[in-house]
Write a protein that holds these residues in place. Sequence first.
Motif, short mmCIF file in Angstrom:
data_model
loop_
_atom_site.label_atom_id
_atom_site.label_comp_id
_atom_site.label_asym_id
_atom_site.label_seq_id
_atom_site.Cartn_x
_atom_site.Cartn_y
_atom_site.Cartn_z
N LEU A 18 -10.34 -20.08 10.62
CA LEU A 18 -9.58 -18.96 10.08
C LEU A 18 -9.17 -19.20 8.63
O LEU A 18 -9.20 -18.28 7.81
N LEU A 21 -12.18 -18.45 6.48
CA LEU A 21 -12.37 -17.01 6.37
C LEU A 21 -11.43 -16.42 5.33
O LEU A 21 -11.82 -15.58 4.52
N GLU A 22 -10.18 -16.84 5.36
CA GLU A 22 -9.17 -16.27 4.47
C GLU A 22 -9.31 -16.76 3.03
O GLU A 22 -9.24 -15.96 2.11
N SER A 25 -12.94 -15.60 1.52
CA SER A 25 -13.41 -14.24 1.81
C SER A 25 -14.76 -14.26 2.51
O SER A 25 -15.62 -13.42 2.26
N ALA A 27 -17.53 -14.02 5.60
CA ALA A 27 -17.76 -13.17 6.77
C ALA A 27 -17.93 -14.02 8.02
O ALA A 27 -17.74 -13.54 9.13
N ASN A 28 -18.29 -15.28 7.83
CA ASN A 28 -18.47 -16.23 8.92
C ASN A 28 -18.06 -17.59 8.40
O ASN A 28 -18.27 -17.91 7.23
N CYS A 76 -17.27 -18.45 13.34
CA CYS A 76 -16.11 -17.60 13.54
C CYS A 76 -16.28 -16.43 12.58
O CYS A 76 -16.32 -16.63 11.36
N TRP A 77 -16.41 -15.23 13.11
CA TRP A 77 -16.77 -14.07 12.30
C TRP A 77 -15.60 -13.12 12.12
O TRP A 77 -14.76 -12.99 13.00
N ARG A 78 -15.61 -12.43 11.00
CA ARG A 78 -14.71 -11.30 10.81
C ARG A 78 -15.21 -10.17 11.69
O ARG A 78 -16.36 -9.75 11.57
N ARG A 79 -14.39 -9.67 12.55
CA ARG A 79 -14.78 -8.66 13.53
C ARG A 79 -15.38 -7.42 12.87
O ARG A 79 -16.44 -6.95 13.27
N GLU A 80 -14.71 -6.90 11.85
CA GLU A 80 -15.19 -5.67 11.21
C GLU A 80 -16.56 -5.86 10.60
O GLU A 80 -17.43 -5.00 10.70
#
Length: 126
Positions: A18, A21-22, A25, A27-28, A76-80
């Motif tokens: 996480l 991801l943050e 930026s 996507a995975n 770990c992917w961003r859902r959107e």
Amino acid sequence: MRMDAHTVYQPDYVLRCLEVLETNSAANAGGPQRSRATGFWQRAIHAGFHSPFASGGAHFRNDDYRGPVDTVPYGCWRREFLRSIGLFDETLVRNQDDELNMRIRQAGGIVGRTQQSFPGTRREPH
């Protein structure tokens, strides 16, 4: 988040994903692919997997690399973002994660990973 059954994870693996991801930026996000080797043949295969010659210099196998990569295991992917490009292609027998990461990159997304501070994963011998 994808977590395989034959893999040992550090306690803060999800938190570290996480964070990547943050902060990037991405996507995975995922950690380096690491393996354990106990016997002669396992050590030989391990050496091959982690040599630049056999892996083609793939950054996701290099413990010392941090930054964008072609793919990561146990992502770990961003859902959107994942929904926008489609989910895993379940018609593929193998390499669904590689193919998905290719689509992520083609859509302008970043597949990210960090260096030693990232709790890596280890494939358990069968």
